[in-house]
Every structure is written in C-alpha cells, then in structure tokens.
Design a protein around this motif. Structure first.
Motif, PDB file in Angstrom:
ATOM      1  N   ASP A  54      15.727   6.327  -0.273  1.00 16.01           N
ATOM      2  CA  ASP A  54      14.641   6.260  -1.244  1.00 16.01           C
ATOM      3  C   ASP A  54      13.461   5.434  -0.734  1.00 16.01           C
ATOM      4  O   ASP A  54      12.529   5.123  -1.480  1.00 16.01           O
ATOM      5  N   THR A  55      13.490   5.082   0.555  1.00 12.08           N
ATOM      6  CA  THR A  55      12.386   4.343   1.171  1.00 12.08           C
ATOM      7  C   THR A  55      12.015   4.967   2.513  1.00 12.08           C
ATOM      8  O   THR A  55      12.816   5.696   3.117  1.00 12.08           O
ATOM      9  N   VAL A  56      10.815   4.673   2.973  1.00  8.46           N
ATOM     10  CA  VAL A  56      10.394   5.030   4.327  1.00  8.46           C
ATOM     11  C   VAL A  56       9.771   3.801   4.960  1.00  8.46           C
ATOM     12  O   VAL A  56       9.291   2.895   4.262  1.00  8.46           O
ATOM     13  N   GLU A  57       9.761   3.777   6.280  1.00  8.99           N
ATOM     14  CA  GLU A  57       9.151   2.665   6.992  1.00  8.99           C
ATOM     15  C   GLU A  57       7.714   3.019   7.365  1.00  8.99           C
ATOM     16  O   GLU A  57       7.428   4.133   7.806  1.00  8.99           O
ATOM     17  N   VAL A  58       6.830   2.043   7.164  1.00 11.46           N
ATOM     18  CA  VAL A  58       5.407   2.239   7.422  1.00 11.46           C
ATOM     19  C   VAL A  58       4.903   1.075   8.254  1.00 11.46           C
ATOM     20  O   VAL A  58       5.289  -0.074   8.026  1.00 11.46           O
ATOM     21  N   GLN A  59       4.025   1.346   9.207  1.00 10.11           N
ATOM     22  CA  GLN A  59       3.469   0.297  10.049  1.00 10.11           C
ATOM     23  C   GLN A  59       2.113  -0.139   9.524  1.00 10.11           C
ATOM     24  O   GLN A  59       1.253   0.679   9.205  1.00 10.11           O
ATOM     25  N   THR A  60       1.914  -1.464   9.412  1.00 11.75           N
ATOM     26  CA  THR A  60       0.614  -1.985   9.001  1.00 11.75           C
ATOM     27  C   THR A  60      -0.346  -1.901  10.180  1.00 11.75           C
ATOM     28  O   THR A  60       0.065  -1.820  11.334  1.00 11.75           O
ATOM     29  N   SER A  61      -1.650  -1.948   9.866  1.00 11.62           N
ATOM     30  CA  SER A  61      -2.660  -1.760  10.912  1.00 11.62           C
ATOM     31  C   SER A  61      -2.840  -2.990  11.786  1.00 11.62           C
ATOM     32  O   SER A  61      -3.286  -2.886  12.924  1.00 11.62           O
ATOM     33  N   GLY A  62      -2.550  -4.179  11.238  1.00 12.24           N
ATOM     34  CA  GLY A  62      -2.729  -5.400  12.010  1.00 12.24           C
ATOM     35  C   GLY A  62      -4.138  -5.959  11.960  1.00 12.24           C
ATOM     36  O   GLY A  62      -4.492  -6.829  12.749  1.00 12.24           O
ATOM     37  N   SER A  63      -4.962  -5.489  11.017  1.00 13.44           N
ATOM     38  CA  SER A  63      -6.346  -5.958  10.962  1.00 13.44           C
ATOM     39  C   SER A  63      -6.440  -7.415  10.539  1.00 13.44           C
ATOM     40  O   SER A  63      -7.411  -8.093  10.853  1.00 13.44           O
ATOM     41  N   THR A  64      -5.457  -7.915   9.799  1.00 11.92           N
ATOM     42  CA  THR A  64      -5.485  -9.324   9.364  1.00 11.92           C
ATOM     43  C   THR A  64      -4.295 -10.112   9.890  1.00 11.92           C
ATOM     44  O   THR A  64      -4.016 -11.202   9.429  1.00 11.92           O
ATOM     45  N   GLY A  65      -3.619  -9.572  10.865  1.00 13.53           N
ATOM     46  CA  GLY A  65      -2.455 -10.261  11.423  1.00 13.53           C
ATOM     47  C   GLY A  65      -1.716  -9.352  12.385  1.00 13.53           C
ATOM     48  O   GLY A  65      -2.209  -8.295  12.778  1.00 13.53           O
ATOM     49  N   THR A  66      -0.530  -9.773  12.771  1.00 15.67           N
ATOM     50  CA  THR A  66       0.267  -8.980  13.695  1.00 15.67           C
ATOM     51  C   THR A  66       0.787  -7.721  13.000  1.00 15.67           C
ATOM     52  O   THR A  66       1.296  -7.795  11.888  1.00 15.67           O
ATOM     53  N   PRO A  67       0.637  -6.544  13.633  1.00 13.91           N
ATOM     54  CA  PRO A  67       1.178  -5.322  13.022  1.00 13.91           C
ATOM     55  C   PRO A  67       2.674  -5.472  12.783  1.00 13.91           C
ATOM     56  O   PRO A  67       3.396  -6.067  13.581  1.00 13.91           O
ATOM     57  N   LYS A  68       3.141  -4.932  11.657  1.00 14.37           N
ATOM     58  CA  LYS A  68       4.558  -5.030  11.343  1.00 14.37           C
ATOM     59  C   LYS A  68       5.021  -3.777  10.626  1.00 14.37           C
ATOM     60  O   LYS A  68       4.221  -2.995  10.121  1.00 14.37           O
ATOM     61  N   ILE A  69       6.316  -3.587  10.606  1.00 17.24           N
ATOM     62  CA  ILE A  69       6.926  -2.459   9.912  1.00 17.24           C
ATOM     63  C   ILE A  69       7.380  -2.928   8.539  1.00 17.24           C
ATOM     64  O   ILE A  69       8.073  -3.938   8.420  1.00 17.24           O
ATOM     65  N   VAL A  70       6.965  -2.198   7.499  1.00 12.68           N
ATOM     66  CA  VAL A  70       7.396  -2.535   6.148  1.00 12.68           C
ATOM     67  C   VAL A  70       8.091  -1.323   5.532  1.00 12.68           C
ATOM     68  O   VAL A  70       7.764  -0.174   5.853  1.00 12.68           O
ATOM     69  N   SER A  71       9.065  -1.586   4.685  1.00 11.42           N
ATOM     70  CA  SER A  71       9.785  -0.521   3.993  1.00 11.42           C
ATOM     71  C   SER A  71       9.154  -0.325   2.620  1.00 11.42           C
ATOM     72  O   SER A  71       8.991  -1.289   1.869  1.00 11.42           O
ATOM     73  N   VAL A  72       8.776   0.907   2.302  1.00 20.34           N
ATOM     74  CA  VAL A  72       8.112   1.176   1.025  1.00 20.34           C
ATOM     75  C   VAL A  72       8.884   2.236   0.248  1.00 20.34           C
ATOM     76  O   VAL A  72       9.547   3.099   0.820  1.00 20.34           O
ATOM     77  N   SER A  73       8.780   2.175  -1.049  1.00 22.10           N
ATOM     78  CA  SER A  73       9.476   3.094  -1.935  1.00 22.10           C
ATOM     79  C   SER A  73       8.829   4.474  -1.929  1.00 22.10           C
ATOM     80  O   SER A  73       7.609   4.603  -2.088  1.00 22.10           O
ATOM     81  N   LYS A  74       9.627   5.515  -1.752  1.00 20.38           N
ATOM     82  CA  LYS A  74       9.110   6.877  -1.815  1.00 20.38           C
ATOM     83  C   LYS A  74       8.557   7.181  -3.209  1.00 20.38           C
ATOM     84  O   LYS A  74       7.508   7.835  -3.338  1.00 20.38           O
ATOM     85  N   GLN A  75       9.239   6.713  -4.248  1.00 19.86           N
ATOM     86  CA  GLN A  75       8.769   6.999  -5.597  1.00 19.86           C
ATOM     87  C   GLN A  75       7.453   6.279  -5.879  1.00 19.86           C
ATOM     88  O   GLN A  75       6.592   6.802  -6.606  1.00 19.86           O
ATOM     89  N   ALA A  76       7.274   5.097  -5.280  1.00 20.06           N
ATOM     90  CA  ALA A  76       5.989   4.415  -5.416  1.00 20.06           C
ATOM     91  C   ALA A  76       4.885   5.230  -4.751  1.00 20.06           C
ATOM     92  O   ALA A  76       3.758   5.308  -5.261  1.00 20.06           O
ATOM     93  N   MET A  77       5.192   5.858  -3.631  1.00 21.93           N
ATOM     94  CA  MET A  77       4.215   6.723  -2.963  1.00 21.93           C
ATOM     95  C   MET A  77       3.896   7.934  -3.836  1.00 21.93           C
ATOM     96  O   MET A  77       2.751   8.410  -3.861  1.00 21.93           O
ATOM     97  N   VAL A  78       4.887   8.423  -4.556  1.00 21.86           N
ATOM     98  CA  VAL A  78       4.653   9.518  -5.503  1.00 21.86           C
ATOM     99  C   VAL A  78       3.653   9.078  -6.571  1.00 21.86           C
ATOM    100  O   VAL A  78       2.699   9.800  -6.899  1.00 21.86           O
ATOM    101  N   HIS A  79       3.834   7.883  -7.109  1.00 25.83           N
ATOM    102  CA  HIS A  79       2.921   7.378  -8.134  1.00 25.83           C
ATOM    103  C   HIS A  79       1.508   7.210  -7.572  1.00 25.83           C
ATOM    104  O   HIS A  79       0.519   7.481  -8.277  1.00 25.83           O
ATOM    105  N   SER A  80       1.405   6.771  -6.319  1.00 24.18           N
ATOM    106  CA  SER A  80       0.093   6.658  -5.688  1.00 24.18           C
ATOM    107  C   SER A  80      -0.567   8.023  -5.590  1.00 24.18           C
ATOM    108  O   SER A  80      -1.769   8.172  -5.888  1.00 24.18           O
ATOM    109  N   ALA A  81       0.206   9.030  -5.180  1.00 24.23           N
ATOM    110  CA  ALA A  81      -0.330  10.391  -5.077  1.00 24.23           C
ATOM    111  C   ALA A  81      -0.795  10.900  -6.436  1.00 24.23           C
ATOM    112  O   ALA A  81      -1.858  11.529  -6.557  1.00 24.23           O
ATOM    113  N   LEU A  82      -0.018  10.631  -7.479  1.00 25.70           N
ATOM    114  CA  LEU A  82      -0.383  11.082  -8.825  1.00 25.70           C
ATOM    115  C   LEU A  82      -1.663  10.403  -9.312  1.00 25.70           C
ATOM    116  O   LEU A  82      -2.523  11.047  -9.938  1.00 25.70           O
TER     117      LEU A  82
END
Length: 361
Positions: A54-82
């Motif tokens: 129910d999650t996917v890994e996403v990489q941050t851009s690193g514009s304000t710090g060191t790039p890192k991998i974060v785990s985000v909720s797929k359903q939260a991404m659905v809500h963003s799309a909606l």
C-alpha cells in the motif's frame, strides 16, 4: 465513492491503448526489458503501483538537503490525484501529455492521475523539446519552466498547463498571456505528493495568488513560514521554511525561504524578490546570496553562471539601494540537484576555489 489505489479506471489509456491491471503489468515488463531509459523508469513505477503493497518509494529532489528515499501511501497519492482533478475539472476520457521524468513525484503523479481519473495519457521522453504532436488537443499537461520557455510556440493546443520545479521567470509572463489555454504555477514538494496549491499566471483580471486545493489547510508559524495540514495526504502540521503572506484561509504567496534571508545593515532582504526584479536583465542563470561584511553584517552578492558580459550598472536599475549587489561572482557551472535545481549552498562553496569576481563598473 472514493476510488482506491488497487483499481484502474475503465477510461484509462496509455499511448492510445486501454489496459486492465494484468495487461498493464505485461506492458510494464516490456518497458523495463525493451524500453528506453525513461520508459524503464515508468515500467518500474507501474509495477510498484500494481503490487500488493500500500506504499511506494519516492526520491526527494534534494533542493533543500541531501536527496533521500521516502515511503508514501498509494491511497494518499489517489487523494492528491482527485484534488487536482476536481480543481481543474478533469473528466474521464480527457487527454493528458506526460513529458516529465517519472523518477520524481511530479512525473509519478501524472501516471497516478491518469490511472485514477481515467485520462488518456500520451507519454514522451522528458527533454527540453519533448517530441509530442503539438497539433493534438490536450486537456492537461505539466512542465518545468525551461520546457515552457523552449516550447512557447508549441503550447497553443494545451487547455491547462501547470508549471513547477522552479520559480516561474518574469520574462515568460508576457509570452504566456496570449496562449489560449490557462497556465498555472504550482506549489508543493515530494512530501505533499506534488502540488497542494496553484497560482493562475495568465488571463488574469486581478493579481493572482496561490490557491490551495480541496482538503488542504494552511497557517503560519512564529517565523511567518507556511504550515500545511492535509489529512488525506497523510500530512500533519508540516512546517516549511517558506515565508509566506496569507490573504485568506485558502490563499497565499511565497515571499522567500527563511534560510536565504539576508540581513544587510539591519534590513531584511529576500533573494527571491531581488531575483524576480533582475530576471529580465540577466541572460544566464544566476542567484542572489550574501557574504560577511564588516559594516553591513551581510552584503548582497550576485552569483552568475558563465559570464556573458551583459552585466552592467544598468542591470540593477530596478533594485532598491540595499538590494543592489556589492559584488558579482562568476562560476563555470552551478552545483545542481539530480532534478536540475540549483544548490545554492554547494555553489557558494565553489566561490572559495574557482569563482572569478567581476568588477562592478
């Protein structure tokens, strides 16, 4: 009824073809095995999206710090799309163009929007000059400012264009005014699953401000920085470093980042505001920063990439007294994040070794 991440909209199409879940897995395998680099990234993301987690890994851009991998909720991404679909009134069967790297959240969300909202998504390689058919009518597209600049004469058939990844240059404002479609700047970050607010840039009757999407609440902390609450995105009391001016519970503008503020002779200066004034007068990439000064505490400096000798005293005529740079430095190349954003602090470190100081005439 709110759709769930494990369902694909019946109207979804990828490059003109319809797919159910199993067919899309096969396409993803093919992209990974036989596709170009950008297609392999798409294939890997789609397989991650279609798996049992129910999650996917996403990489941050690193514009304000060191790039890192974060785990985000797929359903939260659905809500963003909606939320995006609701704001721009996107409907099943609408046609969208995807020309951003899928390595980062903006590109991933273009795919999620298509899967959830039932968009017909045309995917092309991300580049300065995306190889899309500019005579096709597109209802929705996302670009970075560089792409808008390079393709300004090819945007006449895009109904809604959102632009993010960097500040929108003032020099482009007159060029987008005559476009038939609407252009919006976006505000967001990886942790907010792409944009949480948009700002109209053309066809305006009054001055435009950032307007938050449905389900987003904003406030300020004691420093004047934006605080974001978005339960559907699993964002709670997210304190940013962006100093903002609030116009209402739903509208704001970004003044600048608090970690960039310059205190020169007791006057607080925001590099982003100075840069906006200089944008039309400097032909190459640049940014405003500061260095220590015995009298002022901090003095304003201009850092330029690749000197083209266009900087003269008239370059700064739009600036107030305290805003005018006291020194100009030239470096061959700016330090960048993996997504192409300027890393100011890292570039400033280069000044100690490689920069050439340009005399102020």
């Amino acid at each position: 009824m709110i759709p769930t991440y494990d369902k694909i909209h019946l109207k979804f199409k990828l490059n003109g073809s319809s797919y159910d879940k199993e067919d899309l897995k096969e396409v993803s395998y093919s992209l990974i095995k036989e596709g170009e680099t950008y297609e392999r990234v798409i294939g890997n993301f789609l397989l991650d999206w279609l798996d049992e987690k129910d999650t996917v890994e996403v990489q941050t851009s690193g514009s304000t710090g060191t790039p890192k991998i974060v785990s985000v909720s797929k359903q939260a991404m659905v809500h963003s799309a909606l939320a995006t679909g609701n704001y721009f009134k996107l409907s099943p069967g609408d046609r969208a163009l995807h020309c951003l790297p899928t390595s980062f959240i903006a590109g991933k969300m273009m795919l999620v929007r298509a899967l959830i909202l039932g968009l017909e998504l045309d995917v092309v390689a991300p580049s300065r000059l995306p190889a899309y058919d500019d005579q096709v009518e597109y209802d929705f597209c996302a670009m970075i400012p560089m792409q808008v600049k390079e393709n300004i004469e090819r945007l006449n058939h895009i109904k809604t264009l959102i632009v993010g990844g960097a500040a929108f240059p003032a020099t482009l404002m007159p060029l987008i005014e005559d476009l038939p479609g609407k252009v919006y700047a976006t505000y967001g970050m990886t942790e907010t699953l792409s944009h949480i607010a948009v700002k109209p840039l053309n066809h305006l009757k009054d001055e435009g401000h950032f307007q938050v999407l449905d389900g987003i609440e904003i406030s300020q902390d004691g420093r004047g920085c934006l605080v974001i609450d978005a339960p559907d995105l699993m964002v709670e009391n997210m304190v940013t470093n962006d100093i903002v001016k609030l116009y209402s519970e739903k509208e704001f503008d970004v003044i600048g980042r608090i970690d960039n503020v310059i205190n020169s002779g007791g006057v607080k200066l925001f590099p982003e505001q100075i840069e906006a004034k200089l944008d039309a007068n400097i032909g190459q990439r640049f940014f405003i920063s500061s260095e220590e000064d015995e009298v002022l505490g901090e003095k304003v400096i201009l850092v330029v990439e690749k000197d083209d000798s266009s900087i003269t005293p008239s370059t700064f005529k739009a600036l107030d007294k305290y805003e005018k740079p006291k020194a100009v430095y030239v470096v061959d190349h700016f330090e960048e994040t993996i997504s192409g954003k300027i890393r100011r602090k890292n570039t400033l470190e280069l000044l100690k070794k490689y920069a050439k100081q340009k005399p102020l005439i």
